[in-house]
Write a protein that holds these residues in place. Sequence first.
Motif, PDB file in Angstrom:
ATOM      1  N   SER A  55       0.815  -1.203   0.000  1.00 31.94           N
ATOM      2  CA  SER A  55       0.000   0.000   0.000  1.00 31.94           C
ATOM      3  C   SER A  55       0.852   1.257   0.000  1.00 31.94           C
ATOM      4  CB  SER A  55      -0.931  -0.008   1.206  1.00 31.94           C
ATOM      5  OG  SER A  55      -0.174  -0.045   2.396  1.00 31.94           O
ATOM      6  N   LEU A  56       2.165   1.127  -0.092  1.00 36.94           N
ATOM      7  CA  LEU A  56       3.037   2.289  -0.155  1.00 36.94           C
ATOM      8  C   LEU A  56       2.752   3.091  -1.419  1.00 36.94           C
ATOM      9  CD1 LEU A  56       6.469   0.861   0.977  1.00 36.94           C
ATOM     10  CD2 LEU A  56       5.084   2.529   2.172  1.00 36.94           C
ATOM     11  N   GLY A  57       2.615   4.374  -1.294  1.00 32.67           N
ATOM     12  CA  GLY A  57       2.395   5.228  -2.454  1.00 32.67           C
ATOM     13  C   GLY A  57       0.947   5.338  -2.894  1.00 32.67           C
ATOM     14  N   MET A  58       0.047   4.634  -2.224  1.00 29.67           N
ATOM     15  CA  MET A  58      -1.370   4.769  -2.561  1.00 29.67           C
ATOM     16  C   MET A  58      -1.927   6.041  -1.937  1.00 29.67           C
ATOM     17  SD  MET A  58      -3.140   1.070  -2.188  1.00 29.67           S
ATOM     18  CE  MET A  58      -2.817  -0.221  -3.329  1.00 29.67           C
ATOM     19  N   GLU A  59      -3.002   6.543  -2.537  1.00 30.09           N
ATOM     20  CA  GLU A  59      -3.639   7.731  -1.955  1.00 30.09           C
ATOM     21  C   GLU A  59      -4.258   7.379  -0.600  1.00 30.09           C
ATOM     22  OE1 GLU A  59      -7.410   6.582  -4.610  1.00 30.09           O
ATOM     23  OE2 GLU A  59      -5.396   7.042  -5.276  1.00 30.09           O
ATOM     24  N   PRO A  60      -4.356   8.344   0.293  1.00 29.57           N
ATOM     25  CA  PRO A  60      -4.937   8.077   1.619  1.00 29.57           C
ATOM     26  C   PRO A  60      -6.388   7.602   1.522  1.00 29.57           C
ATOM     27  CG  PRO A  60      -3.830  10.196   1.592  1.00 29.57           C
ATOM     28  CD  PRO A  60      -3.864   9.709   0.179  1.00 29.57           C
ATOM     29  N   MET A  61      -6.689   6.518   2.207  1.00 32.54           N
ATOM     30  CA  MET A  61      -8.033   5.944   2.263  1.00 32.54           C
ATOM     31  C   MET A  61      -8.108   5.084   3.510  1.00 32.54           C
ATOM     32  SD  MET A  61      -7.778   2.984  -0.679  1.00 32.54           S
ATOM     33  CE  MET A  61      -7.019   3.974  -1.932  1.00 32.54           C
ATOM     34  N   PRO A  62      -9.294   4.638   3.905  1.00 32.38           N
ATOM     35  CA  PRO A  62      -9.384   3.747   5.073  1.00 32.38           C
ATOM     36  C   PRO A  62      -8.553   2.478   4.864  1.00 32.38           C
ATOM     37  CG  PRO A  62     -11.539   4.570   4.488  1.00 32.38           C
ATOM     38  CD  PRO A  62     -10.609   5.024   3.408  1.00 32.38           C
ATOM     39  N   LYS A  63      -8.050   1.927   5.965  1.00 31.72           N
ATOM     40  CA  LYS A  63      -7.113   0.809   5.889  1.00 31.72           C
ATOM     41  C   LYS A  63      -7.716  -0.433   5.257  1.00 31.72           C
ATOM     42  CE  LYS A  63      -4.486   2.210   9.937  1.00 31.72           C
ATOM     43  NZ  LYS A  63      -4.152   1.829  11.309  1.00 31.72           N
ATOM     44  N   LYS A  64      -9.004  -0.695   5.505  1.00 35.30           N
ATOM     45  CA  LYS A  64      -9.624  -1.882   4.904  1.00 35.30           C
ATOM     46  C   LYS A  64      -9.721  -1.740   3.391  1.00 35.30           C
ATOM     47  CE  LYS A  64     -12.367  -4.232   8.339  1.00 35.30           C
ATOM     48  NZ  LYS A  64     -13.720  -4.677   8.643  1.00 35.30           N
ATOM     49  N   GLU A  65     -10.045  -0.534   2.911  1.00 36.30           N
ATOM     50  CA  GLU A  65     -10.096  -0.313   1.463  1.00 36.30           C
ATOM     51  C   GLU A  65      -8.705  -0.459   0.861  1.00 36.30           C
ATOM     52  OE1 GLU A  65     -11.988   3.335   0.325  1.00 36.30           O
ATOM     53  OE2 GLU A  65     -13.608   3.032   1.777  1.00 36.30           O
ATOM     54  N   GLN A  66      -7.709   0.044   1.576  1.00 38.18           N
ATOM     55  CA  GLN A  66      -6.324  -0.071   1.140  1.00 38.18           C
ATOM     56  C   GLN A  66      -5.938  -1.545   1.006  1.00 38.18           C
ATOM     57  OE1 GLN A  66      -3.480   1.505   3.930  1.00 38.18           O
ATOM     58  NE2 GLN A  66      -2.946   3.144   2.511  1.00 38.18           N
ATOM     59  N   ALA A  67      -6.327  -2.351   1.990  1.00 35.42           N
ATOM     60  CA  ALA A  67      -6.013  -3.779   1.972  1.00 35.42           C
ATOM     61  C   ALA A  67      -6.697  -4.469   0.792  1.00 35.42           C
ATOM     62  CB  ALA A  67      -6.429  -4.424   3.282  1.00 35.42           C
ATOM     63  N   ALA A  68      -7.940  -4.080   0.507  1.00 38.24           N
ATOM     64  CA  ALA A  68      -8.661  -4.678  -0.619  1.00 38.24           C
ATOM     65  C   ALA A  68      -7.966  -4.337  -1.946  1.00 38.24           C
ATOM     66  CB  ALA A  68     -10.102  -4.204  -0.629  1.00 38.24           C
ATOM     67  N   LYS A  69      -7.499  -3.114  -2.083  1.00 36.72           N
ATOM     68  CA  LYS A  69      -6.803  -2.727  -3.311  1.00 36.72           C
ATOM     69  C   LYS A  69      -5.488  -3.497  -3.463  1.00 36.72           C
ATOM     70  CE  LYS A  69      -8.795   1.562  -4.413  1.00 36.72           C
ATOM     71  NZ  LYS A  69      -9.512   1.585  -5.616  1.00 36.72           N
ATOM     72  N   VAL A  70      -4.788  -3.720  -2.346  1.00 39.69           N
ATOM     73  CA  VAL A  70      -3.539  -4.500  -2.399  1.00 39.69           C
ATOM     74  C   VAL A  70      -3.850  -5.944  -2.785  1.00 39.69           C
ATOM     75  CG1 VAL A  70      -1.638  -5.404  -1.006  1.00 39.69           C
ATOM     76  CG2 VAL A  70      -2.284  -3.010  -0.807  1.00 39.69           C
ATOM     77  N   GLY A  71      -4.954  -6.496  -2.297  1.00 41.08           N
ATOM     78  CA  GLY A  71      -5.362  -7.845  -2.672  1.00 41.08           C
ATOM     79  C   GLY A  71      -5.651  -7.968  -4.155  1.00 41.08           C
ATOM     80  N   GLU A  72      -6.331  -6.973  -4.714  1.00 42.85           N
ATOM     81  CA  GLU A  72      -6.603  -6.975  -6.153  1.00 42.85           C
ATOM     82  C   GLU A  72      -5.310  -6.860  -6.943  1.00 42.85           C
ATOM     83  OE1 GLU A  72      -9.198  -3.669  -6.759  1.00 42.85           O
ATOM     84  OE2 GLU A  72     -10.833  -4.568  -5.601  1.00 42.85           O
ATOM     85  N   LEU A  73      -4.407  -6.003  -6.455  1.00 46.04           N
ATOM     86  CA  LEU A  73      -3.138  -5.782  -7.142  1.00 46.04           C
ATOM     87  C   LEU A  73      -2.266  -7.037  -7.136  1.00 46.04           C
ATOM     88  CD1 LEU A  73      -1.351  -3.683  -8.544  1.00 46.04           C
ATOM     89  CD2 LEU A  73      -0.504  -3.027  -6.300  1.00 46.04           C
ATOM     90  N   ILE A  74      -2.218  -7.739  -6.012  1.00 47.76           N
ATOM     91  CA  ILE A  74      -1.394  -8.958  -5.955  1.00 47.76           C
ATOM     92  C   ILE A  74      -1.986 -10.048  -6.836  1.00 47.76           C
ATOM     93  CG2 ILE A  74      -2.428 -10.056  -3.910  1.00 47.76           C
ATOM     94  CD1 ILE A  74       1.311  -9.950  -4.725  1.00 47.76           C
TER      95      ILE A  74
END
Length: 113
Positions: A55-74
């Motif tokens: 999640s480094l370098g992602m725009e600020p958002m709630p942590k759960k949303e950040q985790a979901a985006k990292v899951g999609e990215l991986i």
Amino acid sequence: MMTKLDRRNRIKYRVRNKITGTKGCPRMSVFRSNKQIYVQIIDDLKGETLASASSLGMEPMPKKEQAAKVGELIAKRAQEAGITTVVFDRNGYLYHGRVKEVADAARNGGLKF
């Protein structure tokens, strides 16, 4: 008295004795800090990382949303590397919250656990 870190390390080593990642079915390891979340897909036999996302370098958002985006990215990066099946390693963390969000998003992205 056992600290949280001692407890997590005991769980981590107990789980790590049971699962290993191979070329055909690598290990997907999750690490979460207070602010970020990191995911690696690892071939334990060679000791190399096949794909990673954080999640480094992602725009600020709630942590759960950040985790979901990292899951999609991986999931996307794993499919680009030709990986469809992984063994999930929660790294001693409870399967709850951000760890669960990463796993669910990776499943929705096409990875099989």
